[in-house]
Each structure stands twice: as structure tokens, then as C-alpha cells.
Design an enzyme around this catalytic site. Structure first.
Site, mmCIF file in Angstrom:
data_model
loop_
_atom_site.group_PDB
_atom_site.id
_atom_site.type_symbol
_atom_site.label_atom_id
_atom_site.label_comp_id
_atom_site.label_asym_id
_atom_site.label_seq_id
_atom_site.Cartn_x
_atom_site.Cartn_y
_atom_site.Cartn_z
ATOM 1 C CG ASP A 171 -0.328 -0.251 2.558
ATOM 2 O OD1 ASP A 171 1.083 -0.297 2.398
ATOM 3 O OD2 ASP A 171 -0.986 -0.656 3.392
ATOM 4 C CG ASN A 223 -8.580 -1.271 12.081
ATOM 5 O OD1 ASN A 223 -7.877 -2.096 11.658
ATOM 6 N ND2 ASN A 223 -9.072 -0.393 11.883
ATOM 7 C CG HIS A 225 -5.442 -2.350 9.146
ATOM 8 N ND1 HIS A 225 -5.778 -0.561 9.585
ATOM 9 C CD2 HIS A 225 -4.025 -2.420 8.965
ATOM 10 C CE1 HIS A 225 -4.460 -0.257 9.627
ATOM 11 N NE2 HIS A 225 -3.473 -1.338 9.479
ATOM 12 C CD GLU A 250 -8.638 0.935 8.087
ATOM 13 O OE1 GLU A 250 -8.635 -0.062 8.807
ATOM 14 O OE2 GLU A 250 -8.052 2.188 8.390
HETATM 15 C C1 GLP Z 1 -0.077 0.207 8.507
HETATM 16 C C2 GLP Z 1 0.184 -0.692 7.297
HETATM 17 C C3 GLP Z 1 0.012 -1.980 7.572
HETATM 18 C C4 GLP Z 1 0.721 -2.546 9.001
HETATM 19 C C5 GLP Z 1 -0.187 -1.918 9.844
HETATM 20 C C6 GLP Z 1 0.363 -2.187 11.437
HETATM 21 O O1 GLP Z 1 -1.468 0.726 8.695
HETATM 22 N N1 GLP Z 1 -0.741 -0.283 6.318
HETATM 23 O O2 GLP Z 1 0.153 -2.710 6.353
HETATM 24 O O3 GLP Z 1 0.391 -3.680 8.994
HETATM 25 O O4 GLP Z 1 -0.044 -0.421 9.735
HETATM 26 O O5 GLP Z 1 1.269 -1.476 11.807
HETATM 27 P P1 GLP Z 1 2.526 -1.662 12.847
HETATM 28 O O6 GLP Z 1 3.221 -2.760 12.488
HETATM 29 O O7 GLP Z 1 3.103 -0.224 13.149
HETATM 30 O O8 GLP Z 1 1.605 -1.980 14.189
#
Ligand code: GLP
Length: 243
Positions: free
Chosen positions: A67, A136, A138, A143
């Protein structure tokens, strides 16, 4: 589904990097799906270490990231483009033309999504996709919603995601409100999936995703239906799951 429990985040990085390294060794011209966020940082650090020790060669590897924020250009320090360069690409011998991230500055979102989906298809699909998990549930930027998304698309970020990700920005107001993300179908089409999670704040969502009902309200729960998923998580993230 295989679950590997590690002591902490640093051991998690070594385990996950080991799985990615095995993929590269088995197929030097493989296509890796990559993720951003704080979860993969130790994994990338370990991949860099393996490369520096001469144990890994990225020269034939291609990558596709999950993304990118809409409205952030490549030069923006908070863009996922910049993140990937800083955390991995510039430290290894991957060819920049073999790395792919959605264009956050596109003026034609629909066309960019189609281009990205076609690009993945032309590469022959993704051999191994690395995933983090949002609080959440995702994955990528898919989402919680009423139905599972399909292909690469534009996403409106949930307030909770903006809140969670504001730590990388000066303030919550600076977090983009939209992103381009591979869809759930894009992710499920992939050969192998490697989901990583660490820390006590991921324990509840990891339990829901792995043991709760498969529902678009918890996008990661769809992974229960995929036949080649490995979870690497530390003790804290797995504290609500009896293994
Ligand atoms: C972001 C990314 C995801 C990632 C998520 C968790 O929003 N788009 O790909 O897995 O956050 O992030 P973190 O690893 O910082 O908890």
C-alpha cells in the site's frame, strides 16, 4: 496454518527473515510482497545483515508493496516509498526498477489501481507476502467493513488507523485520509503468506483474527481460509492464544 512463537521482537525478526531468505534461496527471482509499519523493521534489519554477510542476493528479486498513502510523494519522509528505501532497499543489492509501490501522487486513482493489479499479474503473482496486522485487524490498508475488498483500490482510512499511525507524523492532521491498497483478493491470490505481530497491544486482535469468526469486520480473519499461512509472533502478541 503454522504458528511460530518467539521470545521477543528481535527473535521474531530473525525467524521471519529466515523464512524470506529461504524463499529467495529457493527461487532467486521470486516476487516478494512487502509491508510497512513498525512490525517488519527487525525483519528487514535481519535481511540486511544476511545480505551483508554474503548469505543473500537480491539482484533477481522483485518486490511489490501492499500500500501507499494518497497524496504523499516519493520524497516525503512519511511515504511508504521512503520507508522501504530507508528500511531495506538502499541497504541491499535489489534493483530499484524491480521494486514496486503504488503511486501516492497519482492523478488517476482508478487507473493506478488497475496498473498495480496488472503489474502483479505480469510478474506472475507474489510468491511470499509479508503482512503486519493493524489494531483493528486490517491487513495492508483493508479496513474493517461490511464485505471483503477484492483487488487494489482506494481506501478511506478509519479514524483508529489515523490515530495509530499519527506517531510517524507531526500530528494526526498530517496523516493522509486515503491510501491505495492491494485488496483482500489480491492478498489471498498469493502463494504463501507470512504474518508477523509483536507486543501485548496486538494480543486481542491476533486472537480474534486467528480464532474468531471469519468476518470482514476483522479483515485478517480471512487468512483462516488460506492454505499456506505462517504466523510469526512473540509471546506477548500470542498471550491470548493457548498453543
Ligand atoms: C499500517 C500498514 C499495515 C501495517 C499496520 C500495522 O497501517 N498499512 O500494512 O500492517 O499499519 O502497523 P504496525 O506494524 O506499526 O503495528
Amino acid at each position: 496454518m503454522r504458528i511460530i512463537k518467539t521470545k521477543d521482537k528481535s527473535e521474531l525478526g530473525k525467524e521471519a527473515a529466515g523464512i524470506i531468505a529461504a524463499q529467495i534461496k529457493a527461487k532467486p527471482d521470486c516476487v516478494l510482497g512487502l509491508a510497512t509499519g513498525s512490525s517488519p523493521i527487525e525483519t528487514y534489519r535481519e535481511l540486511i545483515r544476511l545480505y551483508q554477510n554474503g548469505a543473500l542476493d537480491f539482484s533477481h528479486v522483485s518486490t511489490v508493496n501492499l500500500d501507499e498513502y494518497l497524496g504523499l510523494g516519493r520524497e516525503d519522509a512519511q511515504s511508504y516509498y521512503c520507508f522501504m528505501n530507508e528500511q531495506l532497499f538502499r541497504h541491499v543489492n535489489i534493483k530499484s526498477e524491480n521494486t514496486n509501490i503504488p503511486d501516492g501522487m497519482t492523478t488517476d486513482i482508478e487507473r493506478e489501481c488497475l496498473r498495480y493489479e496488472a503489474l502483479i499479474e505480469n510478474l506472475g503473482g507474489i510468491d511470499l507476502q509479508l503482512l503486519g496486522i493493524g489494531h483493528n485487524g486490517h491487513i495492508g490498508f483493508n479496513e474493517p467493513s461490511e464485505s471483503f475488498s477484492t483487488v487494489t483500490h482506494c481506501v478511506d482510512l478509519k479514524p483508529s488507523t489515523i490515530e495509530a499511525n499519527k506517531r510517524f507524523f507531526d500530528s494526526a492532521n498530517d496523516v493522509p485520509r486515503q491510501a491505495i491498497s492491494m485488496g483482500i483478493q489480491t492478498i489471498l491470490n498469493e502463494g504463501k503468506i507470512l504474518l508477523i505481530a509483536s507486543g501485548p497491544d496486538k494480543a486481542a486482535i491476533l486472537r480474534e483474527a486467528l480464532l474468531g469468526p471469519v468476518t470482514p469486520e476483522v479483515p485478517a480473519s480471512i487468512l483462516q481460509l488460506h492454505n499456506h499461512v505462517t504466523i510469526v509472533a512473540d509471546e506477548a502478541a500470542l498471550s491470548e492464544i493457548a498453543l
